[in-house]
Design a protein around this motif. Structure first.
Motif, PDB file in Angstrom:
ATOM      1  N   ILE A 232       1.057   2.251 -11.472  1.00 36.71           N
ATOM      2  CA  ILE A 232      -0.112   2.002 -10.637  1.00 36.71           C
ATOM      3  C   ILE A 232       0.265   2.294  -9.191  1.00 36.71           C
ATOM      4  O   ILE A 232       1.295   1.819  -8.704  1.00 36.71           O
ATOM      5  CB  ILE A 232      -0.575   0.536 -10.765  1.00 36.71           C
ATOM      6  CG1 ILE A 232      -1.015   0.244 -12.202  1.00 36.71           C
ATOM      7  CG2 ILE A 232      -1.706   0.235  -9.789  1.00 36.71           C
ATOM      8  CD1 ILE A 232      -1.271  -1.240 -12.457  1.00 36.71           C
ATOM      9  N   THR A 233      -0.554   3.074  -8.517  1.00 41.32           N
ATOM     10  CA  THR A 233      -0.357   3.321  -7.082  1.00 41.32           C
ATOM     11  C   THR A 233      -1.247   2.370  -6.307  1.00 41.32           C
ATOM     12  O   THR A 233      -2.464   2.323  -6.521  1.00 41.32           O
ATOM     13  CB  THR A 233      -0.706   4.783  -6.718  1.00 41.32           C
ATOM     14  OG1 THR A 233       0.165   5.658  -7.444  1.00 41.32           O
ATOM     15  CG2 THR A 233      -0.516   5.020  -5.225  1.00 41.32           C
ATOM     16  N   ILE A 234      -0.636   1.598  -5.403  1.00 41.15           N
ATOM     17  CA  ILE A 234      -1.344   0.547  -4.674  1.00 41.15           C
ATOM     18  C   ILE A 234      -2.131   1.157  -3.531  1.00 41.15           C
ATOM     19  O   ILE A 234      -1.592   1.931  -2.731  1.00 41.15           O
ATOM     20  CB  ILE A 234      -0.344  -0.501  -4.132  1.00 41.15           C
ATOM     21  CG1 ILE A 234       0.630  -0.935  -5.230  1.00 41.15           C
ATOM     22  CG2 ILE A 234      -1.098  -1.694  -3.559  1.00 41.15           C
ATOM     23  CD1 ILE A 234      -0.029  -1.465  -6.486  1.00 41.15           C
ATOM     24  N   PRO A 235      -3.435   0.816  -3.432  1.00 42.90           N
ATOM     25  CA  PRO A 235      -4.233   1.357  -2.315  1.00 42.90           C
ATOM     26  C   PRO A 235      -3.708   0.866  -0.971  1.00 42.90           C
ATOM     27  O   PRO A 235      -3.120  -0.224  -0.873  1.00 42.90           O
ATOM     28  CB  PRO A 235      -5.636   0.796  -2.586  1.00 42.90           C
ATOM     29  CG  PRO A 235      -5.630   0.328  -4.006  1.00 42.90           C
ATOM     30  CD  PRO A 235      -4.215  -0.046  -4.321  1.00 42.90           C
ATOM     31  N   ASP A 236      -3.906   1.660   0.063  1.00 45.65           N
ATOM     32  CA  ASP A 236      -3.529   1.248   1.417  1.00 45.65           C
ATOM     33  C   ASP A 236      -4.255  -0.041   1.782  1.00 45.65           C
ATOM     34  O   ASP A 236      -5.436  -0.221   1.462  1.00 45.65           O
ATOM     35  CB  ASP A 236      -3.876   2.337   2.431  1.00 45.65           C
ATOM     36  CG  ASP A 236      -2.970   3.553   2.293  1.00 45.65           C
ATOM     37  OD1 ASP A 236      -1.869   3.409   1.733  1.00 45.65           O
ATOM     38  OD2 ASP A 236      -3.385   4.658   2.739  1.00 45.65           O
ATOM     39  N   GLY A 237      -3.562  -0.939   2.475  1.00 45.36           N
ATOM     40  CA  GLY A 237      -4.161  -2.195   2.903  1.00 45.36           C
ATOM     41  C   GLY A 237      -4.247  -3.231   1.812  1.00 45.36           C
ATOM     42  O   GLY A 237      -4.970  -4.227   1.958  1.00 45.36           O
ATOM     43  N   SER A 238      -3.481  -3.049   0.721  1.00 45.35           N
ATOM     44  CA  SER A 238      -3.495  -4.007  -0.388  1.00 45.35           C
ATOM     45  C   SER A 238      -2.073  -4.277  -0.866  1.00 45.35           C
ATOM     46  O   SER A 238      -1.135  -3.564  -0.490  1.00 45.35           O
ATOM     47  CB  SER A 238      -4.346  -3.476  -1.557  1.00 45.35           C
ATOM     48  OG  SER A 238      -5.696  -3.294  -1.180  1.00 45.35           O
ATOM     49  N   ILE A 239      -1.917  -5.274  -1.720  1.00 40.84           N
ATOM     50  CA  ILE A 239      -0.612  -5.626  -2.273  1.00 40.84           C
ATOM     51  C   ILE A 239      -0.750  -5.914  -3.764  1.00 40.84           C
ATOM     52  O   ILE A 239      -1.836  -6.247  -4.257  1.00 40.84           O
ATOM     53  CB  ILE A 239      -0.007  -6.865  -1.563  1.00 40.84           C
ATOM     54  CG1 ILE A 239      -0.988  -8.062  -1.609  1.00 40.84           C
ATOM     55  CG2 ILE A 239       0.377  -6.536  -0.140  1.00 40.84           C
ATOM     56  CD1 ILE A 239      -0.415  -9.343  -1.023  1.00 40.84           C
TER      57      ILE A 239
ATOM     58  N   GLY B 217       0.801  -1.218   0.000  1.00 39.37           N
ATOM     59  CA  GLY B 217       0.000   0.000   0.000  1.00 39.37           C
ATOM     60  C   GLY B 217       0.835   1.269   0.000  1.00 39.37           C
ATOM     61  O   GLY B 217       1.771   1.406   0.801  1.00 39.37           O
ATOM     62  N   GLY B 218       0.525   2.191  -0.905  1.00 43.85           N
ATOM     63  CA  GLY B 218       1.265   3.451  -1.014  1.00 43.85           C
ATOM     64  C   GLY B 218       2.365   3.423  -2.053  1.00 43.85           C
ATOM     65  O   GLY B 218       2.846   4.487  -2.480  1.00 43.85           O
ATOM     66  N   ASP B 219       2.800   2.242  -2.485  1.00 37.86           N
ATOM     67  CA  ASP B 219       3.850   2.119  -3.502  1.00 37.86           C
ATOM     68  C   ASP B 219       3.293   2.444  -4.889  1.00 37.86           C
ATOM     69  O   ASP B 219       2.106   2.265  -5.162  1.00 37.86           O
ATOM     70  CB  ASP B 219       4.419   0.704  -3.532  1.00 37.86           C
ATOM     71  CG  ASP B 219       5.291   0.397  -2.332  1.00 37.86           C
ATOM     72  OD1 ASP B 219       5.681   1.334  -1.612  1.00 37.86           O
ATOM     73  OD2 ASP B 219       5.585  -0.804  -2.100  1.00 37.86           O
ATOM     74  N   THR B 220       4.201   2.864  -5.775  1.00 33.64           N
ATOM     75  CA  THR B 220       3.884   3.043  -7.193  1.00 33.64           C
ATOM     76  C   THR B 220       4.754   2.083  -7.985  1.00 33.64           C
ATOM     77  O   THR B 220       5.980   2.065  -7.826  1.00 33.64           O
ATOM     78  CB  THR B 220       4.137   4.486  -7.645  1.00 33.64           C
ATOM     79  OG1 THR B 220       3.285   5.366  -6.898  1.00 33.64           O
ATOM     80  CG2 THR B 220       3.834   4.652  -9.127  1.00 33.64           C
ATOM     81  N   VAL B 221       4.126   1.263  -8.822  1.00 35.58           N
ATOM     82  CA  VAL B 221       4.836   0.219  -9.540  1.00 35.58           C
ATOM     83  C   VAL B 221       4.466   0.270 -11.018  1.00 35.58           C
ATOM     84  O   VAL B 221       3.335   0.620 -11.376  1.00 35.58           O
ATOM     85  CB  VAL B 221       4.517  -1.176  -8.939  1.00 35.58           C
ATOM     86  CG1 VAL B 221       3.040  -1.507  -9.065  1.00 35.58           C
ATOM     87  CG2 VAL B 221       5.386  -2.257  -9.548  1.00 35.58           C
TER      88      VAL B 221
END
Length: 311
Positions: A212-219, A172-176
């Motif tokens: 893609i920016t990952i939503p908080d609480g997700s992977i 969560g919070g990362d951009t990939v």
């Protein structure tokens, strides 16, 4: 007079006394006489309970066959507790994680740390439930009753057909992102994945994506066999945009337990430890702290100015 004496005050008739020898013999036999030693036995017959064993003698151990059902029950209970709270075995059903994991491998999954609030981290291999639609159209295993029972108590790998296993690439919070022919880029840092992706695989496979920016609480998860893994890249049209909620994660795969020739741990690759990879996450709390402190600084400055004006 003779009749009155016999009916009231006359001496009682003499009865024959028991022989002294008989009385002594009874006291000696019973061990209940004045000279009896209490240590010689507690009961009058020198026996203990229904078994007729001498008092203080060791009791006869129970038969092994009488103890066996209790031992089996305890073993099953312990196995169920271990499977529920500590560790569980899973079987690898496909080639999506080659060469890290082979089809048919049995891995042990840590289920304890999530109970203490631990969340998936970058680079970990995790088992998770189908978040919805990922396994649609896949053949469903049909285990028999015995397999289901042994799986339920943890003595066999999980028979749950809705479980998957992939590697966590972003949290969560990362951009990939990953461009065709290029590397996976995480928070601006290119990942060196040569140590774990299948030989001949390209980082994106045939499915470039992002950013893609990952939503908080997700992977965001990907298989190590990039050309043969229906992972987050292929489910961006579903709810969550291809991400997996943390609460769907069963646990981290930590050890290859079977076959014995493949015993090994599943560590986090070094590329996920490179400096600056978590910089984006570190900036956010700092910015939030600055935003929270700014009103306080302005209020204090205004108060000092008012004080000087009053003086």
């Amino acid at each position: 007079m003779a009749v009155g004496a016999r009916s009231g005050h006359d001496e009682p008739e003499e009865r024959p006394e028991r022989p002294a020898e008989s009385s002594v013999a009874m006291r000696d036999d019973s061990g209940d006489g004045p000279d009896a030693d209490p240590a010689d036995g507690a009961g009058r017959d020198g026996r203990d309970g229904e078994n007729g064993e001498a008092d203080g003698a060791p009791k006869k151990p129970r038969s092994f066959w009488k103890e066996l059902p209790l031992l089996i029950g305890i073993a099953l209970l312990l196995a169920l507790l271990i499977k529920t709270f500590l560790v569980q075995a899973f079987s690898i059903p496909s080639d999506s994680m080659m060469n890290t994991l082979q089809r048919g491998d049995r891995v042990l999954v840590d289920k304890l740390t999530p109970w203490f609030g631990s969340e998936p981290e970058r680079g970990e291999v995790v088992v998770f439930h189908d978040p919805g639609g990922w396994l649609e159209g896949e053949p469903t295993p049909d285990p028999n009753v015995l397999q289901e029972f042994l799986s339920f108590i943890g003595l066999m790998p999980s028979a749950e057909e809705k479980d998957l296993i992939k590697r966590v690439i972003a949290v969560g919070g990362d951009t990939v992102s990953c461009k065709e022919g290029g590397k996976v880029v995480l928070n601006g840092k290119a990942l060196d994945e040569t140590s774990y992706i299948a030989p001949g695989s390209s980082p994106c496979g045939d499915k470039p994506f992002g950013p893609i920016t990952i939503p908080d609480g997700s992977i965001w998860v990907m298989g190590d066999n990039r050309q043969n893994s229906l992972d987050s890249r292929y489910h961006q049209n579903l709810a969550g945009g291809g991400t997996v909620p943390n609460d769907q994660v069963v646990g981290r795969a930590v050890f290859v337990a079977w076959p014995v020739t493949r015993w090994s741990t599943l560590p986090v690759p070094e590329t996920f430890d490179q400096p600056g990879l978590s910089q984006a996450l570190a900036v956010a709390p700092g910015a939030a702290g600055l935003a929270g402190a700014l009103p306080l600084v302005l209020w204090r400055r205004k108060r000092l100015t008012s004080r000087h004006t009053a003086e």
